[in-house]
Design a protein around this motif. Sequence first.
Motif, PDB file in Angstrom:
ATOM      1  N   SER A 239       0.851  -1.189   0.000  1.00 49.80           N
ATOM      2  CA  SER A 239       0.000   0.000   0.000  1.00 49.80           C
ATOM      3  C   SER A 239       0.887   1.240   0.000  1.00 49.80           C
ATOM      4  O   SER A 239       2.036   1.193   0.464  1.00 49.80           O
ATOM      5  CB  SER A 239      -0.923   0.017   1.218  1.00 49.80           C
ATOM      6  N   ILE A 240       0.341   2.344  -0.490  1.00 50.66           N
ATOM      7  CA  ILE A 240       1.108   3.586  -0.601  1.00 50.66           C
ATOM      8  C   ILE A 240       1.741   3.991   0.728  1.00 50.66           C
ATOM      9  O   ILE A 240       2.924   4.340   0.809  1.00 50.66           O
ATOM     10  CB  ILE A 240       0.209   4.732  -1.113  1.00 50.66           C
ATOM     11  N   ASP A 241       0.969   3.954   1.802  1.00 47.91           N
ATOM     12  CA  ASP A 241       1.455   4.446   3.090  1.00 47.91           C
ATOM     13  C   ASP A 241       2.560   3.582   3.680  1.00 47.91           C
ATOM     14  O   ASP A 241       3.320   4.045   4.543  1.00 47.91           O
ATOM     15  CB  ASP A 241       0.309   4.546   4.091  1.00 47.91           C
ATOM     16  N   ASN A 242       2.662   2.329   3.255  1.00 50.82           N
ATOM     17  CA  ASN A 242       3.649   1.431   3.854  1.00 50.82           C
ATOM     18  C   ASN A 242       4.953   1.350   3.060  1.00 50.82           C
ATOM     19  O   ASN A 242       5.928   0.764   3.536  1.00 50.82           O
ATOM     20  CB  ASN A 242       3.064   0.017   3.971  1.00 50.82           C
ATOM     21  N   ILE A 243       4.974   1.931   1.880  1.00 58.53           N
ATOM     22  CA  ILE A 243       6.159   1.797   1.027  1.00 58.53           C
ATOM     23  C   ILE A 243       7.202   2.831   1.420  1.00 58.53           C
ATOM     24  O   ILE A 243       6.901   4.029   1.552  1.00 58.53           O
ATOM     25  CB  ILE A 243       5.791   1.957  -0.463  1.00 58.53           C
ATOM     26  N   ARG A 244       8.428   2.376   1.579  1.00 59.38           N
ATOM     27  CA  ARG A 244       9.558   3.259   1.850  1.00 59.38           C
ATOM     28  C   ARG A 244      10.612   3.052   0.764  1.00 59.38           C
ATOM     29  O   ARG A 244      10.780   1.954   0.244  1.00 59.38           O
ATOM     30  CB  ARG A 244      10.142   3.022   3.240  1.00 59.38           C
ATOM     31  N   ILE A 245      11.285   4.137   0.427  1.00 61.12           N
ATOM     32  CA  ILE A 245      12.160   4.156  -0.737  1.00 61.12           C
ATOM     33  C   ILE A 245      13.591   4.494  -0.314  1.00 61.12           C
ATOM     34  O   ILE A 245      13.820   5.482   0.385  1.00 61.12           O
ATOM     35  CB  ILE A 245      11.664   5.195  -1.769  1.00 61.12           C
ATOM     36  N   ARG A 246      14.550   3.696  -0.780  1.00 58.45           N
ATOM     37  CA  ARG A 246      15.960   4.014  -0.550  1.00 58.45           C
ATOM     38  C   ARG A 246      16.618   4.545  -1.826  1.00 58.45           C
ATOM     39  O   ARG A 246      17.411   5.473  -1.780  1.00 58.45           O
ATOM     40  CB  ARG A 246      16.716   2.777  -0.058  1.00 58.45           C
ATOM     41  N   THR A 247      16.265   3.977  -2.997  1.00 64.31           N
ATOM     42  CA  THR A 247      16.898   4.395  -4.258  1.00 64.31           C
ATOM     43  C   THR A 247      15.844   4.852  -5.258  1.00 64.31           C
ATOM     44  O   THR A 247      14.765   4.270  -5.356  1.00 64.31           O
ATOM     45  CB  THR A 247      17.715   3.248  -4.875  1.00 64.31           C
TER      46      THR A 247
END
Length: 371
Positions: A239-247
């Motif tokens: 889900s959008i709220d749970n996604i975290r991005i490193r690159t």
Amino acid sequence: MASPISSSSPFTRSVVESMRKIYPEALADKSFDNTGLLLEAPFDPSRRQKNSVLLAIDLTTAVADEAIKRRDSAIVAYHPIIFRGLKAITLDDTQQRSLLRLVQHGISVYSPHTAVDTVPGGMADWLCDVVTGTFQPVATQTHPASQSCNSKLYSVPTYPQAQAVPTGASADASQQIPHTRSTIHPSPAASIPEGFESAGAGRLVTFNEDQPLTTLIDHIGRGVGLPGGIPIAIPQSQSIDNIRIRTVGMCPGSGSGVLMRGNEIPDLLFTGEMSHHETLAATERGSVVISLAHSNSERGYLRAVMQTQLLQELSRQWKSDRESALQALHDSAKQGGSALSSCAEIYQDGGVEVSVSEADRDPYGIMVWRG
């Protein structure tokens, strides 16, 4: 009999020289691209244009009309209007008709395209500034295509347009999320001029700490001009709220050929467009894709970076060219030559103007559901 006109205006030549200094043509991908001076309008001193340049992404009929009305000397159109060989130039083709009209009015066309993509500090680096929060526009707005819409379900189409930014606001390091950035596909060493060593296609941002996807979406919306909607593809299990991005991989325009090479791809692919199957392949591998409609990933750069850069370089170039020419005219007059050269009047004008087209926009607008 009058001598034939054999060159473009002196000011236009200064524009071309300035563009080549900022965006060296050697950095363009000549395997497919067509960059440089694509239309050289003969200089007519009896009806000369203003010392002004109009910046646009696409040279449409509306942009040509705008330049003719403004009496610009040159258009810098990011996308080449001549891409493949022409077997004829006629009025039946709308793009060729624009070229013929521009020549008639003494307006030349220069296209830098992939030289802008690959150059350090170019369009790909601007997208890095957008996604990391460095770039903060003063204001943004969307422009309706018309004043009314009879649809009961949808609004009029709107088109994002990034506004001007205060000096230095497009590169305020204090506002950015801590990160490193690198070139995804470096340009061949033999093609890189001195001072442009980090040139190449695409940029990779690696954040020091994972970032919420929603934060990056907000940065992108503000940076490109608050489009009415942002097309986004995420893995179906998330889900959008749970996604975290490193690159984050950035590529203006159509980016799959740059961002999808190799076995590993970034957590977020940020570009103008990707095909259905390429997007599916990315999400199946766990990545997120944001595509903005092709030129919405490019247009904001004109106001945020290119306008100021070209104005500064062109002012220097035109000042130098004028001084040399006026000295040559003075020396010629002292030796008995005519000081009334056909170019003398234009060299008396020290003014320089660089503007961004008001008519230029992506073909796709967004009609928002009224419900």
